[in-house]
Design a protein around this motif. Structure first.
Motif, PDB file in Angstrom:
ATOM      1  N   ASP A   1      43.295  31.055  39.584  1.00 56.60           N
ATOM      2  CA  ASP A   1      42.425  31.054  38.395  1.00 56.60           C
ATOM      3  C   ASP A   1      41.834  32.422  38.090  1.00 56.60           C
ATOM      4  N   ASP A   2      41.483  33.175  39.123  1.00 55.96           N
ATOM      5  CA  ASP A   2      40.736  34.409  38.922  1.00 55.96           C
ATOM      6  C   ASP A   2      41.471  35.647  39.433  1.00 55.96           C
TER       7      ASP A   2
ATOM      8  N   TYR B   1      36.274  36.628  38.893  1.00 53.54           N
ATOM      9  CA  TYR B   1      35.502  35.537  38.296  1.00 53.54           C
ATOM     10  C   TYR B   1      34.621  36.058  37.152  1.00 53.54           C
ATOM     11  N   LEU B   2      33.982  37.212  37.378  1.00 52.47           N
ATOM     12  CA  LEU B   2      33.123  37.788  36.337  1.00 52.47           C
ATOM     13  C   LEU B   2      33.935  38.214  35.120  1.00 52.47           C
TER      14      LEU B   2
ATOM     15  N   LEU C   1      30.563  43.807  39.538  1.00 48.95           N
ATOM     16  CA  LEU C   1      29.572  42.846  40.032  1.00 48.95           C
ATOM     17  C   LEU C   1      28.560  42.562  38.930  1.00 48.95           C
ATOM     18  N   ASP C   2      27.733  41.526  39.151  1.00 46.94           N
ATOM     19  CA  ASP C   2      26.747  41.181  38.124  1.00 46.94           C
ATOM     20  C   ASP C   2      25.413  41.864  38.424  1.00 46.94           C
TER      21      ASP C   2
ATOM     22  N   THR D   1      38.474  41.524  44.076  1.00 48.30           N
ATOM     23  CA  THR D   1      37.828  40.435  44.809  1.00 48.30           C
ATOM     24  C   THR D   1      37.682  39.228  43.894  1.00 48.30           C
ATOM     25  N   GLU D   2      37.493  38.070  44.507  1.00 48.39           N
ATOM     26  CA  GLU D   2      37.289  36.876  43.695  1.00 48.39           C
ATOM     27  C   GLU D   2      36.043  37.027  42.831  1.00 48.39           C
ATOM     28  N   SER D   3      35.004  37.654  43.367  1.00 51.42           N
ATOM     29  CA  SER D   3      33.772  37.841  42.597  1.00 51.42           C
ATOM     30  C   SER D   3      34.029  38.648  41.334  1.00 51.42           C
TER      31      SER D   3
END
Length: 472
Positions: A117-118, A54-55, A362-363, A49-51
């Motif tokens: 980008d991610d 990105y992390l 995830l964060d 996933t983008e999330s």
């Protein structure tokens, strides 16, 4: 016969190889029947996933590499089946579409720039790490608002005048990802076609609307563009709705030929596998795939570096608060490890051939997520402190993905103790993997028989084990 036992437990084992075993009062007898075969395994894994991507980009290179190795290396979980999203989803940073120009019926302005980008770097890095390779299927949450009757990201239906455009969208996506060196194995037609309570990106289809779209638009378009080998999975939502969907998908030879299988989610209940629905779907189309394409501990902020929480019945899901009164009993508080182990084994014992987790990373909040729909992932990170936490859910997934390989056949198991859940496969290399889940608070002796050989060992209370057997 050689055997090895790996255990993850409430007491602290994390896919730990056991060399000694304690003797217990209760003995469970398991008998394997390799001659009794069921479905062939497609794979196990999680979603890009983008999330998550990105992390990963916010972590140090060392921690990024550690996570990708943990998921995709042979020494790690060795994921073999993965998912990603087309256009944005709730686990994106914002709403976006690859078709940003309204009225662009021929998709002359189609672009995957948002993924460059991610998402694409994460997939490419995972491909570099994976020695065996893995399959990727893609799922759209929604078409761009300009193609829909309500002109919104959330809810609404695809306008009939854009059915051909939407079919072209899938073909363009394959072209664009292929140009980046990424081969997409297949698709689900639509993530959660019933919608999601009008919360985040969605687009509604009835069973007939989706089947018509696949039979008359998507299937023929992919065929025409040289992508007739791509897998198409219908439905892609919870299991209790399966019957009416497979009845429609497989209504005729001309519709069935374009569907390679059915996709399902687990959010209907925290403990119920819905075996009758899975059996019905299999019997409707015995030669088609049946893949669990999304499951996660939802509506819950992750607990940071506290393994014990993942074994306790403290977590809740969306239905704990929001389910209708008659369905509340399906959504009690539950232990996250129990939910994963119960569901995967329950699926394997009811013809499901693939099982795909949701976000890989995830964060600490359970995001990022533009809708603030917080969830748990097997790996939680603190990007500000550059810290990584492998939760017990990571090891739970690895009990299956690492040892049950694509091409394996599910085999028969006789089990003398209903309180234990057990499933077994025979791998392409001839090895046999047996996964045992002891949800009880009582350790148990295991007597496991294969042909003329019997091995004896024990499983701890609240533990999951993978037993690897190799006949000499």
């Amino acid at each position: 016969m050689t055997f090895e036992v790996y255990e993850t437990s409430e007491k602290g084992n994390s896919l730990t190889k056991l060399e000694t075993f304690k003797s217990n009062k209760d003995t469970v007898h398991l008998k394997l029947s390799p001659e009794q075969t069921f479905q062939t395994i497609t794979g196990f894994g999680g979603a890009f996933t983008e999330s998550s991507a990105y992390l990963l980009n916010k972590l140090s290179q060392a921690n990024r590499d550690t996570i990708l190795q943990a998921y995709f290396a042979k020494e790690g979980a060795n994921y073999s089946l993965t998912r990603t999203h087309m256009n944005s989803c709730d686990f994106s940073l914002t709403n976006y579409s690859y078709s940003p120009v309204a009225g662009d019926k021929n998709l002359d302005h189609f672009t995957i720039e948002e993924d460059m980008d991610d998402l694409i770097p994460m997939i490419k890095d995972a491909m570099d790490v994976s020695e065996d390779g893995f399959k990727i299927f893609a799922s759209p949450w929604t078409a761009a608002p300009w193609m829909k009757d309500n002109r919104k990201w959330v809810g609404g239906k695809l306008l009939p005048e854009y059915y051909d455009t939407w079919a072209l969208f899938f073909s363009k996506y394959l072209d664009a990802y292929k140009a980046e060196g990424i081969d997409i194995w297949g698709f689900t037609v639509e993530n959660e076609p019933h919608g999601n309570g009008n919360n985040w990106e969605s687009m509604h289809f009835s069973p007939k609307e989706m089947t018509d779209f696949v039979e008359f638009h998507l299937g023929p378009k992919l065929e025409k563009d040289g992508y007739g080998d791509k897998v198409i999975l219908g439905y892609d939502q919870n299991r209790a709705g399966l019957n009416e969907w497979v009845d429609e998908m497989y209504r005729s030879e001309s519709s069935s030929k374009y569907f390679d299988g059915t996709a399902i989610h687990w959010y209907e209940s925290t403990y119920e596998v819905f075996p009758e629905a899975l059996q019905y779907a299999h019997n409707k189309a015995p030669n088609k795939l049946l893949i669990e394409t999304e499951g996660c501990i939802d509506s819950q902020v992750p607990v940071w570096k506290d393994d014990a929480w993942y074994w306790k019945k403290e977590a809740t899901d969306w239905g704990y608060d929001w389910a209708s009164p008659e369905d509340k009993h399906l959504h009690p508080k539950y232990a996250p490890v129990n939910r994963y182990a119960r569901d995967i084994i329950g699926c394997l014992n009811n013809w499901v051939d693939g099982w795909v987790d949701w976000n890989m990373v995830l964060d600490r909040q359970g995001g990022p997520n533009w809708f603030e729909n917080w969830c748990v992932a097997p790996v939680i990170v603190d990007p500000d402190a550059d810290e990584v936490y492998f939760t017990p859910l990571y090891y739970t997934m690895a009990h299956f993905s690492k040892y049950m390989r694509p091409g394996a056949e599910v085999i028969g198991v006789e089990n003398s103790d209903d309180s234990l859940m057990v499933s077994s496969v025979k791998n392409p290399d001839g090895s046999i993997a047996v996964v045992i889940f002891n949800e009880t608070k009582t350790p148990k002796n295991i007597s496991l028989t294969l042909d003329e050989n019997t091995v004896e060992f024990s499983i701890d209370a609240q533990a999951i084990q993978t037993v690897m057997l190799t006949e000499l």
